[in-house]
Write a protein that holds these residues in place. Structure first.
Motif, PDB file in Angstrom:
ATOM      1  N   MET A 104     -49.378 -12.779   4.993  1.00  0.00           N
ATOM      2  CA  MET A 104     -48.803 -12.468   6.297  1.00  0.00           C
ATOM      3  C   MET A 104     -47.302 -12.735   6.324  1.00  0.00           C
ATOM      4  SD  MET A 104     -51.082 -11.189   8.245  1.00  0.00           S
ATOM      5  CE  MET A 104     -50.290 -11.332   9.845  1.00  0.00           C
ATOM      6  N   LEU A 105     -46.871 -13.768   5.612  1.00  0.00           N
ATOM      7  CA  LEU A 105     -45.436 -14.061   5.545  1.00  0.00           C
ATOM      8  C   LEU A 105     -44.681 -12.965   4.821  1.00  0.00           C
ATOM      9  CD1 LEU A 105     -45.430 -17.917   4.808  1.00  0.00           C
ATOM     10  CD2 LEU A 105     -45.029 -16.741   6.990  1.00  0.00           C
ATOM     11  N   VAL A 106     -45.278 -12.441   3.764  1.00  0.00           N
ATOM     12  CA  VAL A 106     -44.644 -11.330   3.037  1.00  0.00           C
ATOM     13  C   VAL A 106     -44.536 -10.112   3.945  1.00  0.00           C
ATOM     14  CG1 VAL A 106     -44.915  -9.712   1.114  1.00  0.00           C
ATOM     15  CG2 VAL A 106     -45.356 -12.152   0.762  1.00  0.00           C
ATOM     16  N   ALA A 107     -45.588  -9.838   4.696  1.00  0.00           N
ATOM     17  CA  ALA A 107     -45.559  -8.712   5.636  1.00  0.00           C
ATOM     18  C   ALA A 107     -44.470  -8.916   6.684  1.00  0.00           C
ATOM     19  CB  ALA A 107     -46.922  -8.554   6.303  1.00  0.00           C
ATOM     20  N   GLU A 108     -44.316 -10.158   7.150  1.00  0.00           N
ATOM     21  CA  GLU A 108     -43.258 -10.472   8.113  1.00  0.00           C
ATOM     22  C   GLU A 108     -41.882 -10.299   7.476  1.00  0.00           C
ATOM     23  OE1 GLU A 108     -41.624 -11.908  11.821  1.00  0.00           O
ATOM     24  OE2 GLU A 108     -43.535 -10.984  11.216  1.00  0.00           O
ATOM     25  N   GLY A 109     -41.771 -10.656   6.189  1.00  0.00           N
ATOM     26  CA  GLY A 109     -40.512 -10.457   5.477  1.00  0.00           C
ATOM     27  C   GLY A 109     -40.133  -8.991   5.395  1.00  0.00           C
ATOM     28  N   MET A 110     -41.112  -8.143   5.148  1.00  0.00           N
ATOM     29  CA  MET A 110     -40.857  -6.700   5.119  1.00  0.00           C
ATOM     30  C   MET A 110     -40.380  -6.209   6.489  1.00  0.00           C
ATOM     31  SD  MET A 110     -44.201  -5.626   2.846  1.00  0.00           S
ATOM     32  CE  MET A 110     -43.970  -3.865   3.033  1.00  0.00           C
ATOM     33  N   LYS A 111     -40.989  -6.785   7.524  1.00  0.00           N
ATOM     34  CA  LYS A 111     -40.582  -6.428   8.886  1.00  0.00           C
ATOM     35  C   LYS A 111     -39.119  -6.812   9.133  1.00  0.00           C
ATOM     36  CE  LYS A 111     -41.665  -7.543  13.702  1.00  0.00           C
ATOM     37  NZ  LYS A 111     -42.479  -8.412  14.587  1.00  0.00           N
ATOM     38  N   MET A 112     -38.703  -7.977   8.613  1.00  0.00           N
ATOM     39  CA  MET A 112     -37.306  -8.411   8.765  1.00  0.00           C
ATOM     40  C   MET A 112     -36.344  -7.420   8.111  1.00  0.00           C
ATOM     41  SD  MET A 112     -37.333 -11.175  10.567  1.00  0.00           S
ATOM     42  CE  MET A 112     -38.644 -10.283  11.433  1.00  0.00           C
ATOM     43  N   TYR A 113     -36.699  -6.979   6.912  1.00  0.00           N
ATOM     44  CA  TYR A 113     -35.857  -6.002   6.212  1.00  0.00           C
ATOM     45  C   TYR A 113     -35.727  -4.725   7.043  1.00  0.00           C
ATOM     46  CZ  TYR A 113     -35.457  -8.468   1.731  1.00  0.00           C
ATOM     47  OH  TYR A 113     -35.132  -9.356   0.723  1.00  0.00           O
ATOM     48  N   LYS A 114     -36.848  -4.281   7.619  1.00  0.00           N
ATOM     49  CA  LYS A 114     -36.830  -3.055   8.412  1.00  0.00           C
ATOM     50  C   LYS A 114     -35.962  -3.239   9.652  1.00  0.00           C
ATOM     51  CE  LYS A 114     -38.525   1.110   9.352  1.00  0.00           C
ATOM     52  NZ  LYS A 114     -37.769   1.470  10.534  1.00  0.00           N
ATOM     53  N   GLU A 115     -36.085  -4.394  10.282  1.00  0.00           N
ATOM     54  CA  GLU A 115     -35.278  -4.641  11.481  1.00  0.00           C
ATOM     55  C   GLU A 115     -33.793  -4.700  11.136  1.00  0.00           C
ATOM     56  OE1 GLU A 115     -36.730  -8.027  13.609  1.00  0.00           O
ATOM     57  OE2 GLU A 115     -38.684  -7.110  14.019  1.00  0.00           O
ATOM     58  N   HIS A 116     -33.491  -5.233   9.966  1.00  0.00           N
ATOM     59  CA  HIS A 116     -32.086  -5.252   9.541  1.00  0.00           C
ATOM     60  C   HIS A 116     -31.567  -3.832   9.370  1.00  0.00           C
ATOM     61  CE1 HIS A 116     -28.749  -5.242   6.682  1.00  0.00           C
ATOM     62  NE2 HIS A 116     -28.465  -6.466   7.093  1.00  0.00           N
ATOM     63  N   ILE A 117     -32.322  -3.024   8.677  1.00  0.00           N
ATOM     64  CA  ILE A 117     -31.902  -1.644   8.425  1.00  0.00           C
ATOM     65  C   ILE A 117     -31.715  -0.878   9.737  1.00  0.00           C
ATOM     66  CG2 ILE A 117     -32.679   0.565   7.451  1.00  0.00           C
ATOM     67  CD1 ILE A 117     -34.056  -1.073   5.240  1.00  0.00           C
ATOM     68  N   ASP A 118     -32.574  -1.175  10.713  1.00  0.00           N
ATOM     69  CA  ASP A 118     -32.538  -0.434  11.985  1.00  0.00           C
ATOM     70  C   ASP A 118     -31.493  -0.946  12.973  1.00  0.00           C
ATOM     71  OD1 ASP A 118     -34.558   1.144  11.060  1.00  0.00           O
ATOM     72  OD2 ASP A 118     -36.160   0.084  12.130  1.00  0.00           O
ATOM     73  N   LEU A 119     -30.806  -2.045  12.640  1.00  0.00           N
ATOM     74  CA  LEU A 119     -29.768  -2.554  13.554  1.00  0.00           C
ATOM     75  C   LEU A 119     -28.701  -1.479  13.779  1.00  0.00           C
ATOM     76  CD1 LEU A 119     -29.108  -6.242  12.438  1.00  0.00           C
ATOM     77  CD2 LEU A 119     -30.102  -5.475  14.609  1.00  0.00           C
ATOM     78  N   PRO A 120     -28.349  -1.203  15.027  1.00  0.00           N
ATOM     79  CA  PRO A 120     -27.386  -0.124  15.299  1.00  0.00           C
ATOM     80  C   PRO A 120     -25.945  -0.467  14.927  1.00  0.00           C
ATOM     81  CG  PRO A 120     -28.009  -1.219  17.337  1.00  0.00           C
ATOM     82  CD  PRO A 120     -28.871  -1.802  16.254  1.00  0.00           C
ATOM     83  N   ASN A 121     -25.552  -1.740  15.079  1.00  0.00           N
ATOM     84  CA  ASN A 121     -24.149  -2.106  14.870  1.00  0.00           C
ATOM     85  C   ASN A 121     -24.033  -3.310  13.947  1.00  0.00           C
ATOM     86  OD1 ASN A 121     -23.033  -0.145  16.744  1.00  0.00           O
ATOM     87  ND2 ASN A 121     -23.974  -1.399  18.357  1.00  0.00           N
ATOM     88  N   LYS A 122     -24.195  -3.080  12.664  1.00  0.00           N
ATOM     89  CA  LYS A 122     -24.042  -4.178  11.697  1.00  0.00           C
ATOM     90  C   LYS A 122     -22.575  -4.264  11.283  1.00  0.00           C
ATOM     91  CE  LYS A 122     -27.166  -2.414   8.896  1.00  0.00           C
ATOM     92  NZ  LYS A 122     -28.011  -1.463   9.599  1.00  0.00           N
ATOM     93  N   LYS A 123     -22.053  -5.482  11.249  1.00  0.00           N
ATOM     94  CA  LYS A 123     -20.710  -5.665  10.701  1.00  0.00           C
ATOM     95  C   LYS A 123     -20.766  -5.374   9.210  1.00  0.00           C
ATOM     96  CE  LYS A 123     -19.483  -9.264  14.038  1.00  0.00           C
ATOM     97  NZ  LYS A 123     -19.108 -10.690  14.209  1.00  0.00           N
ATOM     98  N   SER A 124     -19.730  -4.727   8.703  1.00  0.00           N
ATOM     99  CA  SER A 124     -19.757  -4.308   7.300  1.00  0.00           C
ATOM    100  C   SER A 124     -19.958  -5.490   6.358  1.00  0.00           C
ATOM    101  CB  SER A 124     -18.457  -3.572   6.948  1.00  0.00           C
ATOM    102  OG  SER A 124     -17.337  -4.427   7.165  1.00  0.00           O
ATOM    103  N   ARG A 125     -19.390  -6.649   6.673  1.00  0.00           N
ATOM    104  CA  ARG A 125     -19.521  -7.794   5.763  1.00  0.00           C
ATOM    105  C   ARG A 125     -20.925  -8.394   5.829  1.00  0.00           C
ATOM    106  NH1 ARG A 125     -19.108 -12.709   8.394  1.00  0.00           N
ATOM    107  NH2 ARG A 125     -18.467 -12.625  10.590  1.00  0.00           N
TER     108      ARG A 125
END
Length: 416
Positions: A104-125
């Motif tokens: 379940m933790l691995v599945a949650e980790g995958m979810k974190m990656y997806k949420e990062h990718i979907d962030l609309p305004n990420k600072k370049s750094r």
């Protein structure tokens, strides 16, 4: 007045410390993760201590929220939390970590990656999208290699006729391939190669419902068609979804009218349902689509043989042998067709003429039909001299023709 300024300054420092504390916690979590990554033995107590500390700190940072810092929307926090939680894949079977539920933790980790990718305004750094894509690509390759190894074990077990063991490995391979495909979904890619591989593994595991889901993705995206259409339809039919399976076949026949496998799949299904007329009609369409395909003629001959339509069966088996002279199955079934036809002629006579005996001409007519079986069965025997089914059929043929020397020779092989 001076005292008030001091108090105000102190309050400002406290507020700033609160805001800055969360990035500091995030950094501490990352350093704890780095300590874990350096441990060669991930099962050691030190390694477990490090990764659990990293998780505790990154969870704190992720769950913290005020008007200036929201962990759930912070690019770096999402990335590090994803990285840390994904590391729990090393503890999927570790008894000490059972309560943590590593899967379940691995599945949650995958979810974190997806949420990062979907962030609309990420600072370049802070945008770790490229690193995430690279990590997922590496993980996909690892999952693929593990699934391939399981698939290989399944195939080996299948060749050894260890059916239950084969199904176990194929099911595990299917889950591995699906896991790889799900990883690629995180970065917006449909990994049709992995879905197709998962479908094949599910097919051989006889997990037709699961395999159908995988082949559906491939079919809808045009990957591997028309074969994918056929496999998708076959899995639907085998899982009891006749209406949808036949609809997929109809669509495939419209798109690829010259592909005989579409009609063969349909014919095989009707045959399994003991609807021989529908099966024969489907196989005839396959012959029209590919008149040089010996397998189609053989299969159509088999349907007619099963229905007792020996004249039609003879025609199709002869055509299969014409196209492939060493077609062992067709040679054997043609021999069986002649023997059964002769036996049916005898049975019909006895039913029509009770207590009567065939005259010489009538008996010769029957014998001439049965004799046609001999050259075909002997050819099979040359290739497979110890095949008991062939020897038994030859024995019956020689007995029916009263060729005692020949029947005795085979009798000694069979019963001594």
């Amino acid at each position: 007045m001076r005292l008030k300024k001091t108090l105000l300054l102190a309050a400002g420092i406290t507020c700033m410390t609160t805001v800055l504390a969360q990035p500091a916690v995030r950094t501490s979590a990352y350093y704890a993760y780095q300590d874990w990554a350096k441990e060669e033995d991930k099962a050691s107590e030190d390694a477990k201590k490090d990764i659990l500390e990293a998780k505790k700190l990154i969870d704190e940072c992720y769950n913290y929220s005020d008007d200036k810092f929201v962990g759930k929307k912070d690019a770096k926090t999402l990335y590090y939390r994803g990285k840390i939680l994904m590391s729990f894949q090393f503890y999927a079977t570790d008894a000490d970590m059972k309560d943590m539920n590593p899967i379940m933790l691995v599945a949650e980790g995958m979810k974190m990656y997806k949420e990062h990718i979907d962030l609309p305004n990420k600072k370049s750094r802070d945008d770790k999208t490229d690193e995430i894509r690279q990590e997922i690509g590496t993980m996909r390759q690892m999952a693929n290699l593990q699934a391939q190894e399981l698939y290989k074990k399944g195939d080996e077990a299948l060749q050894q006729r260890k059916d239950d063991e084969a199904k176990k490995y194929f099911n595990q391979a299917m889950m591995g391939y699906n896991g790889a495909a799900e990883l690629m979904k995180l970065i917006g890619e449909v990994d049709t190669v992995m879905y197709y591989s998962a479908g094949l593994a599910g097919y051989y595991a006889q997990n037709y419902k699961g395999a159908a889901g995988n082949f559906k993705v491939c079919s809808e995206t045009g990957f591997g068609v028309p074969q994918t259409h056929n496999l998708y339809a076959e899995c639907l039919l085998n899982s009891g979804n006749e209406e949808e399976g036949l609809a997929v076949l109809a669509k495939a026949a419209k798109e690829f009218p010259q592909d005989p496998n579409v009609y063969i799949t349909e014919g095989n299904y009707w045959l399994s349902q003991e609807k021989n007329e529908k099966a024969a009609a489907a196989y005839d369409k396959a012959i029209q689509a590919d008149p040089k395909n010996e397998t189609v003629y053989y299969t159509t001959g088999t349907v007619n043989f099963s229905s007792g339509n020996y004249d039609a069966a003879e025609k199709y088996f002869l055509k299969a042998i014409e196209l492939k002279p060493d077609y062992i199955d067709a040679l054997y079934n043609l021999g069986a067709t002649y023997y059964n036809k002769g036996a049916q002629m005898t049975k019909d006579f006895e039913q029509n003429f009770t207590n009567a005996t065939m005259n010489p001409e009538q008996q010769k007519e029957v014998d001439d039909v049965i004799k046609k079986a001999i050259p075909h069965l002997e050819k099979v025997r040359e290739t497979e001299p110890n095949d008991r089914a062939t020897l038994m059929l030859l024995y019956k043929v020689y007995e029916a023709l009263k060729m005692s020397d020949k029947s005795k020779e085979i009798e000694e092989i069979l019963f001594n």
